[in-house]
Design a protein around this motif. Structure first.
Motif, mmCIF file in Angstrom:
data_model
loop_
_atom_site.group_PDB
_atom_site.id
_atom_site.type_symbol
_atom_site.label_atom_id
_atom_site.label_comp_id
_atom_site.label_asym_id
_atom_site.label_seq_id
_atom_site.Cartn_x
_atom_site.Cartn_y
_atom_site.Cartn_z
ATOM 1 N N ASN A 701 0.808 -1.220 0.000
ATOM 2 C CA ASN A 701 0.000 0.000 0.000
ATOM 3 C C ASN A 701 0.845 1.276 0.000
ATOM 4 O O ASN A 701 0.312 2.352 -0.227
ATOM 5 C CB ASN A 701 -0.930 0.018 1.219
ATOM 6 C CG ASN A 701 -2.197 -0.779 0.982
ATOM 7 O OD1 ASN A 701 -3.089 -0.340 0.276
ATOM 8 N ND2 ASN A 701 -2.263 -1.967 1.559
ATOM 9 N N ALA A 704 0.588 3.801 -2.820
ATOM 10 C CA ALA A 704 -0.695 4.508 -2.914
ATOM 11 C C ALA A 704 -0.872 5.543 -1.810
ATOM 12 O O ALA A 704 -1.919 6.192 -1.742
ATOM 13 C CB ALA A 704 -1.837 3.500 -2.869
ATOM 14 N N THR A 759 -6.753 -6.656 -5.705
ATOM 15 C CA THR A 759 -7.833 -5.788 -5.225
ATOM 16 C C THR A 759 -7.637 -4.368 -5.742
ATOM 17 O O THR A 759 -8.581 -3.728 -6.210
ATOM 18 C CB THR A 759 -7.871 -5.803 -3.689
ATOM 19 O OG1 THR A 759 -8.072 -7.141 -3.247
ATOM 20 C CG2 THR A 759 -8.993 -4.917 -3.170
ATOM 21 N N LYS A 760 -6.414 -3.884 -5.680
ATOM 22 C CA LYS A 760 -6.130 -2.517 -6.124
ATOM 23 C C LYS A 760 -6.252 -2.387 -7.644
ATOM 24 O O LYS A 760 -6.510 -1.294 -8.157
ATOM 25 C CB LYS A 760 -4.750 -2.081 -5.649
ATOM 26 C CG LYS A 760 -4.691 -1.788 -4.165
ATOM 27 C CD LYS A 760 -3.361 -1.180 -3.766
ATOM 28 C CE LYS A 760 -3.421 -0.669 -2.328
ATOM 29 N NZ LYS A 760 -4.363 0.439 -2.157
ATOM 30 N N ASP A 841 -3.961 8.525 -10.102
ATOM 31 C CA ASP A 841 -4.533 7.176 -10.001
ATOM 32 C C ASP A 841 -3.552 6.174 -10.603
ATOM 33 O O ASP A 841 -3.218 6.248 -11.792
ATOM 34 C CB ASP A 841 -5.866 7.132 -10.756
ATOM 35 C CG ASP A 841 -6.605 5.808 -10.553
ATOM 36 O OD1 ASP A 841 -5.989 4.866 -10.007
ATOM 37 O OD2 ASP A 841 -7.785 5.729 -10.927
ATOM 38 N N SER A 843 -4.051 2.821 -10.474
ATOM 39 C CA SER A 843 -4.711 1.512 -10.583
ATOM 40 C C SER A 843 -4.200 0.746 -11.795
ATOM 41 O O SER A 843 -4.053 -0.487 -11.768
ATOM 42 C CB SER A 843 -6.233 1.693 -10.705
ATOM 43 O OG SER A 843 -6.747 2.348 -9.575
ATOM 44 N N TYR A 846 -1.084 -1.215 -11.071
ATOM 45 C CA TYR A 846 -1.347 -2.492 -10.409
ATOM 46 C C TYR A 846 -1.871 -3.521 -11.424
ATOM 47 O O TYR A 846 -1.456 -4.697 -11.418
ATOM 48 C CB TYR A 846 -2.363 -2.311 -9.289
ATOM 49 C CG TYR A 846 -1.858 -1.520 -8.098
ATOM 50 C CD1 TYR A 846 -0.927 -2.067 -7.223
ATOM 51 C CD2 TYR A 846 -2.304 -0.231 -7.847
ATOM 52 C CE1 TYR A 846 -0.464 -1.357 -6.132
ATOM 53 C CE2 TYR A 846 -1.854 0.489 -6.757
ATOM 54 C CZ TYR A 846 -0.929 -0.074 -5.903
ATOM 55 O OH TYR A 846 -0.467 0.628 -4.826
#
Length: 885
Positions: A701, A704, A759-760, A841, A843, A846
């Motif tokens: 994490n 992020a 998940t991310k 962002d 995302s 990931y």
């Protein structure tokens, strides 16, 4: 002839005297038969004809038939007062601790309108010193005191100099502002528990009443039932429990003229009283802050100016509760009076006094806010606190008390053991020797008295000390572990086995150099100044001149996410990686010897069980200190002309070093599972697995983190979220890329990594499981009892790191009055504010890495063997399924 003369004389007497002689007698006889008219009975006499309890003083109090009447002098109408409330006795000291104050005292005045008396709350938010007449008149119209209570006048005294009214409902009813429900330390969970209470008037009554020259006290027994719900789950923690408290309400008359305030600003670690300044000189409403401080004035100003030490006109007196355990008391008295060592450096002697509760003074009442006390609370809470009440007009401290909960010694025991047992053989036992424990208690109480004197936490004080200096006998003997005892810098966990024998000191100093500076700034008189503004011109320059040296900068306490890694709690030194390496090395040594050192006196393993958890949590704390450097931004409070930068980004390489340290720890946590000791205790799961799960979650994490994105935008050599993520991913998959056979740790790390990244990346259907060891993580609840915390979340542990066991919970510690927005780079009196920053962002980063990992696993699964191959097949199965959906 003689007979004739005698007859004539008798005739004259009879004829001449009857009217004059009888007339007065008739009047007298009439008067004796009439009763004088009785004077008319006054309303005052009717009210108080029955014998009753009376207390003479500032206000005459009448307690009669369960009711309380104020005989209030008309001369006091319009005078400013404080109305405060203190818990004197309680049926449940986990809900309300005797001696604790309820909220902030009400700043009030009494007024009279027609046949009614009002209690009005005063709005003291505006700074009116030096304001010109027009603005002042308008402020008076725009800020009239709010009516808080209204009372019908029942009578006047004989000469009409005082009015009488019934105030029973003020003292025998539920008044939120005077409520006993101000302390809910027994209940855990994040946020504030939800409380609902029902007042039981039929079970409540008046108690003793007293009145003195400038204050009065009224005791009441108040009964309730109450319920408490968890702030998140809404589960009932307490349901309609009965509760009774004896409350002491104090009404204090404030001086006609307030003490001249000392203006402060966000660069000083001093509690502020915030105000709004309206002025024709300013083209805005300006925030101004008054320092909270005692009235410490030289008894002989001329002698003080000559450099002689003088006593203050009014000493600061703390009364010591006689109910403290006898062996604690010398440490408590010393904790108070040692502050005179610092005041002596600015020309004062005997400023702070510690006295026992007086036994021959009928006016003394520990619950009267006229008296400042150090109170003992027989409660299983591992904490202490030191709140204060001030004159809202000036910031002058009028009352300050310290509450010491019994289990503060339990927390000291745990803290001293896990931080110093590697170096101090004396503490390697269940009961730490008194010479060590009582010195620790003295330190804690000295810190709390510091709050009572007006000082906030300075969390950056320890960060100016080089880590290697903490292993130096000469340095630590002189400076201890920190430059301020108002820091959360406890004991020397950097010291290694054998260091104590070399002369390395393991404890904080009696006072640090910052403490000297803070007392000098707050309490040194400035007699040449005629106004607070003139005084601020002088004291502001003191800060500017000192700020060139980081030793004299203020680092405020951070609640929630850590922005400034130099202002953390429970840390030591200027290099978190180096300090944590020393600390972890010590924890390994302590855990390896825990069973041997603490078997004696711990037949039921409860001490070793709790200490095991404390060692694990201390380890997490050390990693958390390092984690805060990823994306960290050093903040400094700055005014124009100060030789310091408002902010500076943690350098790129220092951030990478922090991340690599944390990742390396993931593969060397086997020491956390002391199999021999775990087999003896009823502990579930594996400490290593639980901590590893938390750490990998935190590491994944990290890219992020919002603060990392902000750091990257501000830095000239940024450590970007993309670079941070690459470092994590490369570490996780390095053994796979090299076709190495995976260890159990490496497989667990990869499983948790894929789970978090999927998940991310938006793959909500990913069903792969990470570690299942989260059942372990025994922590202490607020009551100091061991309990399982099944919801041990990595982000809470590493990002939102307020102290789990702060050993100081001052009500005033979190003051954050900030009536105007603060600059983006400076936190001011509030929390840091970063304006105009947008977070990128990532995302897609990931998601793309998930695709890369999928291809990597497809390419390696064929050549892998044994458990490594099964592991890859498992990951691929779940990734393929999630990506298809």
């Amino acid at each position: 002839m003689f007979k004739q003369l005698l007859a004539l004389l008798l005739c004259i007497l009879v004829a001449g005297t009857p009217v004059q002689a009888k007339s007065p007698k008739r009047k007298s006889k009439k008067a004796s038969t009439e009763t004088p008219a009785k004077p008319k009975e006054s309303e005052y006499d009717k009210l108080f004809k029955k014998k009753h309890e009376v207390a003479e003083g500032m206000v005459k109090l009448h307690k009669i038939d369960g009711k309380l009447y104020f005989e209030f002098p008309q001369a006091l109408f319009g005078r400013e007062m404080l109305l405060g409330s203190v818990i004197s006795e309680t049926s449940d000291n986990l809900t309300g601790v005797p001696g604790s104050k309820s909220y902030t005292p009400l700043h009030i005045t009494f007024t009279k309108t027609g046949e009614n008396v009002q209690i009005r709350e005063i709005n003291a938010d505006n700074y009116t010193l030096g304001i010109d007449g027009n603005i002042l008149r308008s402020l008076d119209r725009n800020n009239i005191p709010t009516i808080f209570r209204n009372f019908k006048i029942d009578a006047y005294n004989a000469d009409s100099t005082a009015v009488v009214f019934n105030v029973t409902d003020l003292f025998v009813s539920h008044v939120k502002e005077l409520s006993p429900f101000s302390y809910l330390g027994a209940y855990g969970g994040s946020g504030t528990p939800s409380l609902s209470e029902t007042f039981k008037k039929e079970l409540s009554s008046l108690g003793d009443v007293k009145s003195f020259a400038d204050n009065l006290t009224v005791k009441s027994t108040l009964s309730y039932t109450y319920s408490v719900s968890h702030p998140v789950t809404k589960q009932k923690l307490v349901d309609k429990a009965p509760f009774t408290a004896v409350m002491t309400r104090t009404l204090v008359l404030l001086p006609r003229e307030a003490y001249r305030p000392r203006i402060t600003d966000s660069r000083m670690s001093v509690f502020p009283t915030g105000k709004y300044l309206y002025s024709s000189k300013e083209q805005r409403v300006k925030a101004i802050y008054l320092a909270n401080r005692w009235r410490v004035e030289p008894s002989d100003m001329e002698a003080w100016k000559r450099g002689e030490q003088v006593t203050p006109l009014q000493p600061i007196v703390f009364y010591i509760d006689p109910d403290f355990p006898a062996k604690w008391q010398p440490a408590i008295y010393e904790a108070v009076t040692q502050w005179n060592e610092v005041f002596a450096k600015i020309g004062f002697r005997d400023v702070v006094k510690a006295l026992p509760y007086p036994t021959d003074d009928p006016a003394f009442d520990a619950d009267n806010i006229k008296y400042s006390c150090i109170r003992y609370a027989p409660v299983p809470i591992a904490n202490a606190m030191g709140p204060s009440w001030v004159d809202p007009r000036s910031g002058e401290i009028l009352n300050a008390s310290v509450y010491v909960f019994h289990d503060v010694v339990k927390m000291l025991n745990r803290m001293i053991f896990v931080q110093t047992a590697q170096a101090d053989a004396r503490v390697r036992q269940v009961n730490i020797p008194d010479e060590v424990m009582l010195d620790g208690l003295r330190y804690v109480l000295t810190h709390e008295v510091g709050h009572c004197l007006g000082f906030m936490h300075n969390m950056s004080s320890s960060a100016v000390i080089p880590v290697d200096s903490l292993r130096s006998p000469s340095f630590t003997q002189k400076y201890g572990t920190t430059t301020s005892i108002m820091d959360y810098a406890r004991f020397n966990y950097v010291a290694q086995p054998g260091d104590m024998e070399r002369g390395v000191r393991l404890t904080p100093p009696r006072f640090g150099v910052y403490d000297d500076y803070a007392v000098k700034w707050l309490y040194t008189p400035v007699p040449e100044a005629k106004t607070p503004e003139e005084e601020y011109e002088v004291t502001s320059k003191w800060i500017t001149e000192a700020s060139a040296d980081p030793t004299f900068r203020y680092g405020k306490q951070q609640f929630g996410s850590i922005v400034d890694p130099k202002s953390q709690t429970e840390d030591l030194g200027d290099d978190a990686v180096a300090a944590s390496q020393y600390g972890i090395r010590n924890l390994r040594y302590i855990l390896a010897n825990l069973d041997e050192w603490c078997a004696d006196g711990d037949d039921d393993f409860s001490y070793r069980n709790g200490m095991y958890s404390d060692i694990v949590n201390q380890y997490i704390t050390y990693i958390g200190h390092v984690y805060a450097n990823i994306g960290g931004i050093y903040l400094n409070e700055k005014m124009e002309g100060d030789p310091v930068e408002a902010y500076a980004c943690v350098p790129r390489e220092k951030q990478r070093k922090a991340l690599k340290f944390i990742l390396a720890e993931l593969k060397q946590m086997e020491w956390l599972d002391n199999e021999r000791l775990l087999a003896k205790m009823s502990m579930l799961g594996s400490p290593r697995d639980a901590v590893r799960e938390a750490v990998i979650k935190a590491a994944v994490n990290a890219p992020a983190k919002k603060i990392l994105a902000i750091n990257a935008q501000l830095s000239k050599d940024p450590y970007t979220p993309e670079a941070c993520y690459k470092d994590v991913s490369d570490f996780v998959w390095e053994p796979t890329v090299r076709n190495r056979r995976l260890t159990g740790d490496e497989m667990a790390i990869q499983r948790e990594f894929v789970k978090v990244v999927a998940t991310k990346a938006g793959l909500k259907n990913y069903t792969g499981s990470g570690s299942s060891a989260s059942a372990f993580a025994a922590t202490e609840n607020a009551a100091g009892n061991e309990a399982e915390d099944a919801g041990w979340d990595a982000l809470r542990v590493f990002e939102n790191r307020t102290p789990r066991t702060p050993l100081c919970s001052c009500e005033t510690c979190s003051h954050g009055f900030a009536p105007e927005p603060q600059p983006a780079s400076v936190s001011g009196f509030g929390s840091p504010r970063f304006q105009y920053f947008t977070q990128k962002d990532i995302s897609m980063l990931y998601y793309n890495d998930i695709l890369r990992i999928q291809n990597l696993l497809r390419g390696k699964v064929g050549s892998a063997t044994g458990e490594t191959r099964m592991h890859y097949q498992y990951l691929l199965h779940n990734l393929d399924k999630a990506l298809k959906k």
